[in-house]
Write a protein that holds these residues in place. Structure first.
Motif, PDB file in Angstrom:
ATOM      1  N   GLU A   1       0.810  -1.213   0.000  1.00 20.64           N
ATOM      2  CA  GLU A   1       0.000   0.000   0.000  1.00 20.64           C
ATOM      3  C   GLU A   1       0.848   1.269   0.000  1.00 20.64           C
ATOM      4  OE1 GLU A   1       0.662  -0.870   4.416  1.00 20.64           O
ATOM      5  OE2 GLU A   1       0.644  -1.924   2.496  1.00 20.64           O
ATOM      6  N   LEU A   2       2.165   1.125   0.206  1.00 22.28           N
ATOM      7  CA  LEU A   2       3.083   2.258   0.177  1.00 22.28           C
ATOM      8  C   LEU A   2       3.937   2.187  -1.082  1.00 22.28           C
ATOM      9  CD1 LEU A   2       4.307   2.274   3.902  1.00 22.28           C
ATOM     10  CD2 LEU A   2       2.330   3.454   2.898  1.00 22.28           C
ATOM     11  N   MET A   3       4.480   3.308  -1.491  1.00 23.52           N
ATOM     12  CA  MET A   3       5.392   3.326  -2.640  1.00 23.52           C
ATOM     13  C   MET A   3       6.820   3.111  -2.149  1.00 23.52           C
ATOM     14  SD  MET A   3       4.150   6.397  -5.149  1.00 23.52           S
ATOM     15  CE  MET A   3       2.428   6.609  -5.607  1.00 23.52           C
ATOM     16  N   THR A   4       7.432   2.030  -2.611  1.00 23.17           N
ATOM     17  CA  THR A   4       8.840   1.796  -2.336  1.00 23.17           C
ATOM     18  C   THR A   4       9.654   2.321  -3.506  1.00 23.17           C
ATOM     19  OG1 THR A   4       8.479  -0.125  -0.934  1.00 23.17           O
ATOM     20  CG2 THR A   4      10.638   0.065  -1.984  1.00 23.17           C
ATOM     21  N   VAL A   5      10.661   3.122  -3.205  1.00 25.01           N
ATOM     22  CA  VAL A   5      11.486   3.757  -4.229  1.00 25.01           C
ATOM     23  C   VAL A   5      12.938   3.357  -4.005  1.00 25.01           C
ATOM     24  CG1 VAL A   5      12.212   5.937  -5.261  1.00 25.01           C
ATOM     25  CG2 VAL A   5       9.905   5.717  -4.304  1.00 25.01           C
ATOM     26  N   GLU A   6      13.567   2.830  -5.039  1.00 25.67           N
ATOM     27  CA  GLU A   6      15.028   2.684  -5.021  1.00 25.67           C
ATOM     28  C   GLU A   6      15.571   4.036  -5.491  1.00 25.67           C
ATOM     29  OE1 GLU A   6      16.567  -1.429  -6.196  1.00 25.67           O
ATOM     30  OE2 GLU A   6      14.572  -1.382  -7.150  1.00 25.67           O
ATOM     31  N   PHE A   7      16.052   4.830  -4.550  1.00 25.87           N
ATOM     32  CA  PHE A   7      16.213   6.259  -4.822  1.00 25.87           C
ATOM     33  C   PHE A   7      17.634   6.675  -5.198  1.00 25.87           C
ATOM     34  CE2 PHE A   7      16.975   5.728  -0.304  1.00 25.87           C
ATOM     35  CZ  PHE A   7      18.010   6.599  -0.015  1.00 25.87           C
ATOM     36  N   GLY A   8      18.520   5.712  -5.437  1.00 29.83           N
ATOM     37  CA  GLY A   8      19.864   6.068  -5.876  1.00 29.83           C
ATOM     38  C   GLY A   8      20.575   4.870  -6.461  1.00 29.83           C
ATOM     39  N   ILE A   9      20.099   4.390  -7.602  1.00 29.95           N
ATOM     40  CA  ILE A   9      20.560   3.109  -8.145  1.00 29.95           C
ATOM     41  C   ILE A   9      21.887   3.259  -8.872  1.00 29.95           C
ATOM     42  CG2 ILE A   9      20.035   1.262  -9.775  1.00 29.95           C
ATOM     43  CD1 ILE A   9      17.055   1.825  -9.217  1.00 29.95           C
ATOM     44  N   GLY A  10      22.883   2.563  -8.336  1.00 30.11           N
ATOM     45  CA  GLY A  10      24.161   2.407  -9.011  1.00 30.11           C
ATOM     46  C   GLY A  10      24.572   0.951  -8.955  1.00 30.11           C
ATOM     47  N   TYR A  11      23.584   0.069  -8.904  1.00 29.57           N
ATOM     48  CA  TYR A  11      23.797  -1.363  -8.717  1.00 29.57           C
ATOM     49  C   TYR A  11      22.857  -2.127  -9.636  1.00 29.57           C
ATOM     50  CZ  TYR A  11      19.730  -0.318  -5.776  1.00 29.57           C
ATOM     51  OH  TYR A  11      18.520   0.148  -5.318  1.00 29.57           O
ATOM     52  N   SER A  12      23.083  -3.430  -9.751  1.00 28.58           N
ATOM     53  CA  SER A  12      22.157  -4.291 -10.474  1.00 28.58           C
ATOM     54  C   SER A  12      21.217  -4.930  -9.450  1.00 28.58           C
ATOM     55  CB  SER A  12      22.922  -5.355 -11.264  1.00 28.58           C
ATOM     56  OG  SER A  12      23.776  -6.084 -10.401  1.00 28.58           O
ATOM     57  N   GLY A  13      20.296  -5.757  -9.899  1.00 25.28           N
ATOM     58  CA  GLY A  13      19.358  -6.369  -8.971  1.00 25.28           C
ATOM     59  C   GLY A  13      18.271  -5.421  -8.526  1.00 25.28           C
TER      60      GLY A  13
END
Length: 359
Positions: free
Chosen positions: A127-139
């Motif tokens: 019900e919440l928004m999950t954000v990957e907020f600084g991607i410098g990786y794979s996966g």
């Protein structure tokens, strides 16, 4: 806006943990969003110096020692392993879930940088928004993603372009590119440069340490090396170990140039941004993020042969140090980047309404 930011299980959200770039991203993100007036709940180890509404410890020093064999996690943060089934991820994720559940509100954001290792947190709160907020990786896995560079965004998109008959992956409207961000006060400026060049980072072949050594050996100049790992032997090298944030700034500000010749497709390479914030030229390879951040012959040089690396080292003294610093501040300072994040999350909030069609 309200944010739940979950740090890694192996570090503390303090300035001391400079070798872990993602820990510092979590720490600085909490502070800069708090300073903009947003409510940030930060979850991590026993220590914290980031500004936030509430800091919630979920990992103890004793547990870190047990999980990582008593390793010095300041000098060797890469001792962390990357399977969501590892005990350190399982326990820290479970505790983060418990604590977030007690604090969550409607339309809160969850921010993570551990990729699929922290996916169980996102799965618990659909019900919440999950954000990957600084991607410098794979996966990567989240529906909402901020990449550190266009180069890395396109690399990740390309890795999923495996459907027969499809030329390339499609873009995602609610992804974004926002660069890494830094407190300018941590990076002193000096017009006066000393005679050495600098390599600072992990002592792994993929970071290009041998290129820096070969260049300085051929030119007969000194190379100061700082960071964790085993340094290749060479007459030009002076190894100074893992340095704290103060010494890091001193070394960068006084170097003739900083080598960042990463051999792989560099998603961001924080060292080069830090060097430019000190007004120091950078010498890099000619791919990845550097094609976006280093104007050849202005902030430094992008090179493809040893001859070009040597020519660059010979020419860096001609560059405008003050101009390099001003440029870096305009690109990477928290004052500049914080509003970009604020605008991004405001865009996501429209998804509770008309979304893409919002006026």
């Amino acid at each position: 806006m309200r944010f739940h930011i979950v740090n890694f299980p192996n570090t503390e959200t303090t300035r001391h943990y400079q070798p872990c770039a993602y820990t510092q991203k979590n720490r600085r993100f909490a502070s800069m969003m708090t300073e903009l007036g947003h409510e940030v709940f930060l979850y991590g180890g026993e220590e914290n110096d980031a500004a936030c509404a509430e800091f919630v410890p979920i990992v103890t020093r004793a547990e870190q020692s047990e999980w990582f064999g008593g390793a010095d996690l300041y000098k060797d943060p890469i001792n962390l392993t990357w399977s969501p089934h590892d005990v350190h991820w399982q326990i820290s994720n479970e505790r983060a879930v418990t604590e977030i559940a007690q604090r969550k509100g409607k339309r809160d954001f969850i921010g993570i940088l551990g990729g699929t290792c922290q996916k169980p947190i996102a799965d618990t709160f659909p019900e919440l928004m999950t954000v990957e907020f600084g991607i410098g990786y794979s996966g990567v896995f989240a529906n909402y993603r901020v990449f550190e560079s266009y180069a890395w965004m396109h690399a990740v998109y390309g890795s999923y372009a495996s459907v027969p008959g499809v030329m390339s992956a499609r873009g995602q409207f609610y992804d974004a590119v926002i660069p890494n961000y830094y407190d300018v006060a941590d990076f002193p400026f000096s017009e006066d440069k000393d005679g050495y060049f600098l390599f600072i980072g992990r002592m792994v072949e993929a970071k290009g340490i041998q290129i820096a050594i070969d260049t300085c050996t051929r030119l007969g100049v000194n190379l100061i090396v700082a960071g964790a790992g085993e340094v290749p032997e060479a007459d030009c090298v002076e190894y100074v170990g893992v340095v704290d944030s103060t010494r890091r700034g001193e070394l960068m500000s006084r170097a003739r140039a900083v080598f960042v010749p990463t051999l792989y497709l560099e998603p961001f390479g924080g060292v080069h941004a830090e060097a430019m914030l000190c007004g120091t030229p950078v010498i890099t390879t000619d791919w990845g993020v550097f094609t976006e951040t280093v104007q050849h012959g202005v902030q430094g040089f992008r090179c493809r042969t040893l001859r070009e690396f040597c020519d660059a080292a010979d020419a860096v003294h001609k560059l405008d140090y003050r101009g390099i610093r001003d440029y870096a501040i305009s690109k990477f300072s928290t004052d500049v980047v914080a509003p970009q994040y604020e605008a991004y999350f405001e865009r996501l909030l429209t998804l509770w309404g008309d979304g893409w069609y919002a006026t």
